[in-house]
Design a protein around this motif. Structure first.
Motif, PDB file in Angstrom:
ATOM      1  N   ARG A   1     -16.165   2.577   3.242  1.00 40.71           N
ATOM      2  CA  ARG A   1     -15.468   3.609   4.013  1.00 40.71           C
ATOM      3  C   ARG A   1     -15.084   3.092   5.395  1.00 40.71           C
ATOM      4  O   ARG A   1     -13.972   3.305   5.861  1.00 40.71           O
ATOM      5  N   SER A   2     -16.036   2.435   6.044  1.00 45.63           N
ATOM      6  CA  SER A   2     -15.777   1.967   7.405  1.00 45.63           C
ATOM      7  C   SER A   2     -14.672   0.915   7.432  1.00 45.63           C
ATOM      8  O   SER A   2     -13.839   0.901   8.341  1.00 45.63           O
ATOM      9  N   GLU A   3     -14.642   0.040   6.427  1.00 47.56           N
ATOM     10  CA  GLU A   3     -13.567  -0.951   6.355  1.00 47.56           C
ATOM     11  C   GLU A   3     -12.216  -0.274   6.129  1.00 47.56           C
ATOM     12  O   GLU A   3     -11.206  -0.687   6.698  1.00 47.56           O
ATOM     13  N   ALA A   4     -12.201   0.754   5.296  1.00 46.62           N
ATOM     14  CA  ALA A   4     -10.951   1.476   5.027  1.00 46.62           C
ATOM     15  C   ALA A   4     -10.443   2.165   6.290  1.00 46.62           C
ATOM     16  O   ALA A   4      -9.241   2.138   6.584  1.00 46.62           O
TER      17      ALA A   4
ATOM     18  N   THR B   1     -11.713   5.070  -4.358  1.00 52.76           N
ATOM     19  CA  THR B   1     -11.761   3.762  -5.019  1.00 52.76           C
ATOM     20  C   THR B   1     -10.363   3.162  -5.107  1.00 52.76           C
ATOM     21  O   THR B   1     -10.176   1.963  -4.857  1.00 52.76           O
ATOM     22  N   GLN B   2      -9.383   3.990  -5.431  1.00 55.20           N
ATOM     23  CA  GLN B   2      -8.000   3.509  -5.479  1.00 55.20           C
ATOM     24  C   GLN B   2      -7.527   3.037  -4.102  1.00 55.20           C
ATOM     25  O   GLN B   2      -6.857   2.016  -3.975  1.00 55.20           O
ATOM     26  N   ILE B   3      -7.897   3.789  -3.065  1.00 50.15           N
ATOM     27  CA  ILE B   3      -7.521   3.412  -1.699  1.00 50.15           C
ATOM     28  C   ILE B   3      -8.170   2.085  -1.326  1.00 50.15           C
ATOM     29  O   ILE B   3      -7.516   1.189  -0.784  1.00 50.15           O
ATOM     30  N   TYR B   4      -9.471   1.945  -1.624  1.00 46.04           N
ATOM     31  CA  TYR B   4     -10.174   0.692  -1.318  1.00 46.04           C
ATOM     32  C   TYR B   4      -9.503  -0.481  -2.018  1.00 46.04           C
ATOM     33  O   TYR B   4      -9.331  -1.551  -1.429  1.00 46.04           O
ATOM     34  N   ASN B   5      -9.147  -0.294  -3.270  1.00 42.74           N
ATOM     35  CA  ASN B   5      -8.498  -1.377  -4.028  1.00 42.74           C
ATOM     36  C   ASN B   5      -7.146  -1.745  -3.432  1.00 42.74           C
ATOM     37  O   ASN B   5      -6.794  -2.919  -3.355  1.00 42.74           O
ATOM     38  N   GLN B   6      -6.382  -0.762  -3.029  1.00 42.28           N
ATOM     39  CA  GLN B   6      -5.067  -1.034  -2.437  1.00 42.28           C
ATOM     40  C   GLN B   6      -5.192  -1.751  -1.101  1.00 42.28           C
ATOM     41  O   GLN B   6      -4.388  -2.616  -0.779  1.00 42.28           O
TER      42      GLN B   6
ATOM     43  N   ALA C   1       0.840  -1.193   0.000  1.00 44.98           N
ATOM     44  CA  ALA C   1       0.000   0.000   0.000  1.00 44.98           C
ATOM     45  C   ALA C   1       0.875   1.243   0.000  1.00 44.98           C
ATOM     46  O   ALA C   1       1.396   1.652   1.033  1.00 44.98           O
ATOM     47  N   ARG C   2       1.049   1.808  -1.143  1.00 47.61           N
ATOM     48  CA  ARG C   2       1.818   3.039  -1.294  1.00 47.61           C
ATOM     49  C   ARG C   2       0.836   4.150  -1.660  1.00 47.61           C
ATOM     50  O   ARG C   2       0.431   4.284  -2.803  1.00 47.61           O
ATOM     51  N   LEU C   3       0.441   4.920  -0.662  1.00 45.70           N
ATOM     52  CA  LEU C   3      -0.513   5.988  -0.907  1.00 45.70           C
ATOM     53  C   LEU C   3       0.213   7.240  -1.379  1.00 45.70           C
ATOM     54  O   LEU C   3       1.276   7.583  -0.864  1.00 45.70           O
TER      55      LEU C   3
END
Length: 105
Positions: free
Chosen positions: A90-93, A79-84, A41-43
């Motif tokens: 949102r709550s899972e992220a 969406t990109q964050i969720y995929n990574q 996970a490279r944000l």
């Protein structure tokens, strides 16, 4: 240990016996998967900022106004964050970010 499996067709409960060692093995696999996701996970700076605002409880529109982008851009970045992270909400992220120390409390 017994685990209930719900039938989607008739909504009946069926019981299946799962050995304890098998559950432990499945838990280890899920932990290894999450560790691999975190290491990959490279944000970007923008994604990290959006994640911080998401954790703070802001809505997409409010996030967009704060970082001066469109609401659609915020949705795309989320969406990109969720995929990574391998999550779908949102709550899972947010839970994932806290669990792996990706945000400051």
């Amino acid at each position: 240990m017994r685990i209930a499996i719900k039938s989607s067709k008739r909504y009946r409960r069926y019981w299946q016996e799962i050995p304890f060692y098998q559950l432990k093995w499945q838990q280890r696999l899920s932990v290894q998967k999450n560790d691999a996701i975190v290491s990959n996970a490279r944000l970007t700076e923008r994604q990290q900022g959006i994640l911080d605002l998401l954790v703070a409880g802001f809505r997409n529109k409010e996030i967009a106004e704060k970082i001066f982008v469109s609401e659609r851009t915020v949705k795309n970045e989320l969406t990109q964050i969720y995929n990574q992270f391998g999550v779908s909400s949102r709550s899972e992220a947010v839970a994932f970010a806290f669990k792996y120390g990706l945000v400051n409390e």
